[in-house]
Motif scaffolding. Sequence first.
Motif, PDB file in Angstrom:
ATOM      1  N   ALA A  31       0.743  -1.299  -0.090  1.00 53.64           N
ATOM      2  CA  ALA A  31      -0.180   0.081  -0.120  1.00 53.64           C
ATOM      3  C   ALA A  31       0.697   1.354   0.021  1.00 53.64           C
ATOM      4  O   ALA A  31       0.595   2.443  -0.684  1.00 53.64           O
ATOM      5  CB  ALA A  31      -1.153  -0.142   1.366  1.00 53.64           C
ATOM      6  N   ASN A  34       2.663   1.864  -3.304  1.00 49.41           N
ATOM      7  CA  ASN A  34       1.566   2.162  -4.227  1.00 49.41           C
ATOM      8  C   ASN A  34       0.851   3.472  -3.913  1.00 49.41           C
ATOM      9  O   ASN A  34      -0.160   3.662  -4.531  1.00 49.41           O
ATOM     10  CB  ASN A  34       0.404   1.015  -4.879  1.00 49.41           C
ATOM     11  N   GLN A  35       1.153   3.970  -2.932  1.00 51.71           N
ATOM     12  CA  GLN A  35       0.529   5.209  -2.444  1.00 51.71           C
ATOM     13  C   GLN A  35      -0.797   5.161  -2.336  1.00 51.71           C
ATOM     14  O   GLN A  35      -1.671   6.033  -2.702  1.00 51.71           O
ATOM     15  CB  GLN A  35       1.013   6.678  -3.298  1.00 51.71           C
ATOM     16  N   LEU A  36      -1.393   3.952  -1.717  1.00 55.54           N
ATOM     17  CA  LEU A  36      -2.724   3.771  -1.315  1.00 55.54           C
ATOM     18  C   LEU A  36      -3.017   4.785  -0.281  1.00 55.54           C
ATOM     19  O   LEU A  36      -2.518   5.022   0.499  1.00 55.54           O
ATOM     20  CB  LEU A  36      -3.132   2.488  -1.076  1.00 55.54           C
ATOM     21  N   GLN A  37      -4.666   5.095  -0.348  1.00 59.92           N
ATOM     22  CA  GLN A  37      -5.191   5.680   0.607  1.00 59.92           C
ATOM     23  C   GLN A  37      -5.445   4.759   1.790  1.00 59.92           C
ATOM     24  O   GLN A  37      -5.504   3.555   1.483  1.00 59.92           O
ATOM     25  CB  GLN A  37      -6.554   6.331   0.347  1.00 59.92           C
ATOM     26  N   TYR A  38      -5.749   5.292   3.152  1.00 57.70           N
ATOM     27  CA  TYR A  38      -6.121   4.317   4.293  1.00 57.70           C
ATOM     28  C   TYR A  38      -7.396   3.507   3.713  1.00 57.70           C
ATOM     29  O   TYR A  38      -7.262   2.240   4.280  1.00 57.70           O
ATOM     30  CB  TYR A  38      -6.171   5.108   5.440  1.00 57.70           C
ATOM     31  N   GLU A  39      -8.169   3.992   3.151  1.00 63.89           N
ATOM     32  CA  GLU A  39      -9.398   3.078   3.065  1.00 63.89           C
ATOM     33  C   GLU A  39      -9.071   2.162   1.861  1.00 63.89           C
ATOM     34  O   GLU A  39      -9.641   1.167   2.044  1.00 63.89           O
ATOM     35  CB  GLU A  39     -10.496   4.066   2.550  1.00 63.89           C
ATOM     36  N   GLU A  40      -8.159   2.463   0.976  1.00 64.70           N
ATOM     37  CA  GLU A  40      -7.868   1.625   0.078  1.00 64.70           C
ATOM     38  C   GLU A  40      -7.388   0.224   0.766  1.00 64.70           C
ATOM     39  O   GLU A  40      -7.279  -0.953   0.281  1.00 64.70           O
ATOM     40  CB  GLU A  40      -7.051   2.103  -1.034  1.00 64.70           C
ATOM     41  N   TYR A  41      -6.164   0.735   1.708  1.00 68.94           N
ATOM     42  CA  TYR A  41      -5.560  -0.361   2.308  1.00 68.94           C
ATOM     43  C   TYR A  41      -6.483  -1.221   3.239  1.00 68.94           C
ATOM     44  O   TYR A  41      -6.513  -2.592   3.218  1.00 68.94           O
ATOM     45  CB  TYR A  41      -4.486   0.030   3.104  1.00 68.94           C
ATOM     46  N   ALA A  43      -9.795  -1.953   2.497  1.00 73.06           N
ATOM     47  CA  ALA A  43     -10.312  -2.394   1.556  1.00 73.06           C
ATOM     48  C   ALA A  43      -9.682  -3.769   1.113  1.00 73.06           C
ATOM     49  O   ALA A  43     -10.221  -4.682   0.850  1.00 73.06           O
ATOM     50  CB  ALA A  43     -10.818  -1.627   0.331  1.00 73.06           C
ATOM     51  N   LEU A  44      -8.435  -3.662   1.018  1.00 74.18           N
ATOM     52  CA  LEU A  44      -7.547  -4.691   0.516  1.00 74.18           C
ATOM     53  C   LEU A  44      -7.366  -5.850   1.673  1.00 74.18           C
ATOM     54  O   LEU A  44      -7.563  -7.109   1.374  1.00 74.18           O
ATOM     55  CB  LEU A  44      -5.997  -4.137   0.323  1.00 74.18           C
ATOM     56  N   ASP A  47     -10.854  -7.702   1.494  1.00 72.15           N
ATOM     57  CA  ASP A  47     -10.728  -8.567   0.370  1.00 72.15           C
ATOM     58  C   ASP A  47     -10.154  -9.919   0.605  1.00 72.15           C
ATOM     59  O   ASP A  47     -10.404 -10.816   0.413  1.00 72.15           O
ATOM     60  CB  ASP A  47      -9.989  -7.982  -0.949  1.00 72.15           C
TER      61      ASP A  47
END
Length: 270
Positions: A31, A34-41, A43-44, A47
């Motif tokens: 994360a 890839n500079q993901l947002q907290y929310e994206e992390y 979600a990962l 998943d």
Amino acid sequence: MTDLHQRITQQLRTLSLKGLIDLYRPLAEEAAKNQLQYEEYLALLLDEETRGKTDRSVRTKITLARFPFLRTLEEFDFSFQPSLEEKTLVRLGTLDFLEKAENLVFLGPPGVGKTHLAVAIGIKACQAKKRVLFLTLPALLRDLSLSVRNGTLPASLLAYSRYHVLIIDEVGYTPITREEANLLFQLVSIRYEKGSILLTSNYGFEDWGKIFPDSVVAAAIIDRLVHHARIFPIQGSSYRVRDKIHRRKSAKPSPSSLISQGEGEIKASL
Ligand code: ADP
Ligand code: MG
């Protein structure tokens, strides 16, 4: 182990999210990269946890189904079995027959893939989170007869009625007594229009009078079984024999040795 790692590990355990213990750090690194947002992390992580839970639940369903071996529809060689239409069988894999609790009946001589197909469709049902149980007819009759002796037949029939798919394999290999035929009739009746039965037999229906004590009880069972059923008569020779011949061929024996020794061994292995 850092304090933070210890705290997270402990909390994942408490929340029964053990699958994430080994995953949350590599995913955090990914994360960050890839500079993901907290929310994206988040979600990962979710998943991964969902996928892990689904896999575990399918594995558990497959274990509980007690298949004698694991074979898939994708592993079935339709070119060896022209009496079966691939399209029709692949469609069975979508489990459309479960909606109306239709039965599937595979009839044919030994080695043509009856059990393979029943197992393969059973696995598809497990993957769709259905409750599946596989057993041979002799094992089923042993269990039902035991429950008669223990006075628990109603509970036992109820338990068998709760499976979405009940696979009854090898109808016809051993003769059936009158009492056993009656038990099978009760079982088929209790599942009638409620849950699918997948059944395999080395006898065509016209010969079921030979397996059962009389043709009346055989007819009564067949009547309930086939009212809503798809029936697959399978012809052809045994895949086991083909396998054996193929292995022999790849070992490059002399033609005479294949004929003289091979046949005896093939017969013995059936
Ligand atoms: P049956 O129940 O009709 O006696 P099985 O389903 O047990 O036969 O098949 C015997 C063996 O041959 C199994 O290992 C099965 O996976 C294999 N087999 C049978 N038919 C095929 C096929 N058409 N393609 C691939 N494997 C097959
Ligand atoms: Mg079989």
